[in-house]
Design an enzyme around this catalytic site. Structure first.
Site, PDB file in Angstrom:
ATOM      1  N   GLU A 142      24.015  51.984   3.261  1.00 43.17           N
ATOM      2  CA  GLU A 142      23.986  51.038   4.385  1.00 43.17           C
ATOM      3  C   GLU A 142      22.719  51.309   5.170  1.00 43.17           C
ATOM      4  OE1 GLU A 142      27.331  51.289   6.928  1.00 43.17           O
ATOM      5  OE2 GLU A 142      28.749  51.128   5.288  1.00 43.17           O
TER       6      GLU A 142
ATOM      7  N   ASN B 265      33.225  55.836   2.347  1.00 47.10           N
ATOM      8  CA  ASN B 265      32.101  56.105   3.246  1.00 47.10           C
ATOM      9  C   ASN B 265      32.243  57.528   3.807  1.00 47.10           C
ATOM     10  OD1 ASN B 265      30.707  56.343   5.797  1.00 47.10           O
ATOM     11  ND2 ASN B 265      30.329  54.155   5.718  1.00 47.10           N
TER      12      ASN B 265
ATOM     13  N   THR C 122      29.009  50.380  13.691  1.00 49.73           N
ATOM     14  CA  THR C 122      28.478  49.036  13.488  1.00 49.73           C
ATOM     15  C   THR C 122      29.452  48.044  14.120  1.00 49.73           C
ATOM     16  OG1 THR C 122      27.706  49.870  11.377  1.00 49.73           O
ATOM     17  CG2 THR C 122      27.549  47.511  11.721  1.00 49.73           C
TER      18      THR C 122
ATOM     19  N   HIS D 146      25.547  55.673   5.536  1.00 48.65           N
ATOM     20  CA  HIS D 146      24.667  54.894   6.411  1.00 48.65           C
ATOM     21  C   HIS D 146      23.642  55.845   7.017  1.00 48.65           C
ATOM     22  CE1 HIS D 146      24.462  51.916  10.090  1.00 48.65           C
ATOM     23  NE2 HIS D 146      23.293  52.144   9.564  1.00 48.65           N
TER      24      HIS D 146
ATOM     25  N   ARG E 200      21.247  56.193   9.577  1.00 52.28           N
ATOM     26  CA  ARG E 200      20.880  55.472  10.799  1.00 52.28           C
ATOM     27  C   ARG E 200      19.522  55.938  11.297  1.00 52.28           C
ATOM     28  NH1 ARG E 200      25.694  53.006  13.424  1.00 52.28           N
ATOM     29  NH2 ARG E 200      24.259  52.554  15.109  1.00 52.28           N
TER      30      ARG E 200
ATOM     31  N   GLU F 127      29.474  41.594   2.195  1.00 54.12           N
ATOM     32  CA  GLU F 127      30.598  42.430   2.613  1.00 54.12           C
ATOM     33  C   GLU F 127      31.099  41.815   3.901  1.00 54.12           C
ATOM     34  OE1 GLU F 127      30.059  46.698   2.786  1.00 54.12           O
ATOM     35  OE2 GLU F 127      31.725  46.884   4.206  1.00 54.12           O
TER      36      GLU F 127
ATOM     37  N   HIS G   3      31.462  60.162   8.293  1.00 53.91           N
ATOM     38  CA  HIS G   3      32.130  60.964   9.324  1.00 53.91           C
ATOM     39  C   HIS G   3      32.376  62.405   8.925  1.00 53.91           C
ATOM     40  CE1 HIS G   3      31.846  57.824  12.018  1.00 53.91           C
ATOM     41  NE2 HIS G   3      32.627  57.001  11.363  1.00 53.91           N
TER      42      HIS G   3
ATOM     43  N   HIS H 159      35.348  47.696   7.096  1.00 49.25           N
ATOM     44  CA  HIS H 159      35.268  48.081   8.510  1.00 49.25           C
ATOM     45  C   HIS H 159      36.650  48.033   9.161  1.00 49.25           C
ATOM     46  CE1 HIS H 159      33.574  48.998  12.391  1.00 49.25           C
ATOM     47  NE2 HIS H 159      32.447  49.237  11.767  1.00 49.25           N
TER      48      HIS H 159
ATOM     49  N   ARG I 227      22.290  60.154  13.399  1.00 49.38           N
ATOM     50  CA  ARG I 227      23.396  60.799  14.117  1.00 49.38           C
ATOM     51  C   ARG I 227      24.405  61.454  13.182  1.00 49.38           C
ATOM     52  NH1 ARG I 227      26.551  55.623  16.615  1.00 49.38           N
ATOM     53  NH2 ARG I 227      24.478  55.237  17.445  1.00 49.38           N
TER      54      ARG I 227
HETATM   55  N1  PXP Z   1      31.301  48.757   5.833  1.00 44.99           N
HETATM   56  C1  PXP Z   1      30.241  48.784   6.660  1.00 44.99           C
HETATM   57  C2  PXP Z   1      29.143  47.814   6.427  1.00 44.99           C
HETATM   58  C3  PXP Z   1      30.158  49.718   7.705  1.00 44.99           C
HETATM   59  O1  PXP Z   1      29.086  49.729   8.532  1.00 44.99           O
HETATM   60  C4  PXP Z   1      31.195  50.651   7.870  1.00 44.99           C
HETATM   61  C5  PXP Z   1      31.096  51.705   8.933  1.00 44.99           C
HETATM   62  O2  PXP Z   1      30.034  52.563   8.671  1.00 44.99           O
HETATM   63  C6  PXP Z   1      32.276  50.601   6.978  1.00 44.99           C
HETATM   64  C7  PXP Z   1      32.312  49.622   5.977  1.00 44.99           C
HETATM   65  C8  PXP Z   1      33.410  51.557   7.074  1.00 44.99           C
HETATM   66  O3  PXP Z   1      34.092  51.320   8.270  1.00 44.99           O
HETATM   67  P1  PXP Z   1      35.230  52.335   8.708  1.00 44.99           P
HETATM   68  O4  PXP Z   1      34.579  53.662   8.950  1.00 44.99           O
HETATM   69  O5  PXP Z   1      35.784  51.709   9.946  1.00 44.99           O
HETATM   70  O6  PXP Z   1      36.230  52.388   7.570  1.00 44.99           O
END
Ligand code: PXP
Length: 240
Positions: free
Chosen positions: A70, A7, A101, A43, A45, A151, A10, A191, A49
């Site tokens: 996402e 992902n 999330t 994602h 949003r 998931e 960030h 997550h 952001r």
């Molecule tokens: N899976 C989903 C559905 C999420 O919303 C997120 C966060 O955007 C992640 C995985 C990844 O989570 P993390 O950034 O804590 O690894």
């Protein structure tokens, strides 16, 4: 070995801190793929952001593996998914005030609304995943509304990691994995996963994919994205 979805939200968070052009999540995605990522996750949003519409458009053009978007099940996002056509859409809950999330999608109480969104995405040929808590009601509802995958939310396990509640949360997650498979769903997880708490989960052959963002991007600041992704791939291979 389970697949790794990286992902890149960030990377965009750092860029948006200055509303500038760097670091670019699109470049990060390409480097993550070169380092062994099996999918790229972002994602978009409602409040934009981190990931911007431009990022999603470019990711669609450049991701060579599997693009997992996402998104909240809103009209706006359904329209964008139809235009951009990611390989997969993961439906997530979204609240403006949350930092990330927080819980899984409430499918059991909203089967009609979620089911309509699932159908619209599937009609476009997009694979649909539902990000849900590892709760029997939610998993059954995910099956009923026609999700292809679930998931399972690993936040509670990650939060409990290293505390007396760790095994209890792990067992709860595993019960969810088994139920999902029994119902014919494909099972991913994500997550809050990091280089420590992933080790126990990496041994669970039934989980086909892990989606990880924050810990990989955090490590990439110090060691570079190639090494950060490689180290996670090694842990998924059981080499940690
Ligand atoms: N899976 C989903 C559905 C999420 O919303 C997120 C966060 O955007 C992640 C995985 C990844 O989570 P993390 O950034 O804590 O690894």
């Amino acid at each position: 070995m389970a697949r790794l979805g990286v992902n890149v939200d960030h990377v965009a968070t750092v860029r948006q801190a200055r509303r500038t052009v760097e670091p670019d999540p699109v470049a990060a995605a390409a480097l993550a793929e070169l380092a062994g990522a099996d999918a790229i996750v972002c994602h978009l949003r409602e409040d934009r952001r981190h990931i911007q519409d431009r990022d999603l458009t470019l990711l669609r053009q450049t991701v060579n593996t599997h693009l997992n978007l996402e998104m909240a099940a809103t009209e706006e996002m359904l329209r964008i998914a139809r235009q951009v056509h990611p390989d997969r859409a993961t439906l997530v809950p979204e609240r403006r005030e949350e930092v990330t999330t927080e819980g899984g999608l409430e499918v059991a109480l909203n089967p009609d609304a979620v089911g309509k969104a699932v159908q619209r995405l599937k009609e476009e040929g997009i694979l649909v995943s539902l990000f849900i808590d590892a709760e029997p009601d939610q998993i059954r509802a995910a099956r009923e509304v026609g999700g292809d995958l679930v998931e399972l939310h690993t936040g509670p396990y990650a939060h409990a990691f290293g505390t007396p509640a760790e095994l209890r949360e792990f067992d709860r997650l595993m019960a969810g994995v088994r139920l999902g498979l029994e119902l014919g769903l494909r099972v991913a997880a994500g997550h809050g996963l990091d280089y420590h708490n992933i080790k126990r989960l990496a041994r669970v052959a039934e989980i086909e994919e892990f989606n990880i963002g924050h810990s990989i991007v955090a490590r990439a600041i110090f060691v570079g994205i190639h090494q950060a992704v490689r180290e996670m791939v090694e842990l998924l291979r059981g080499g940690g």
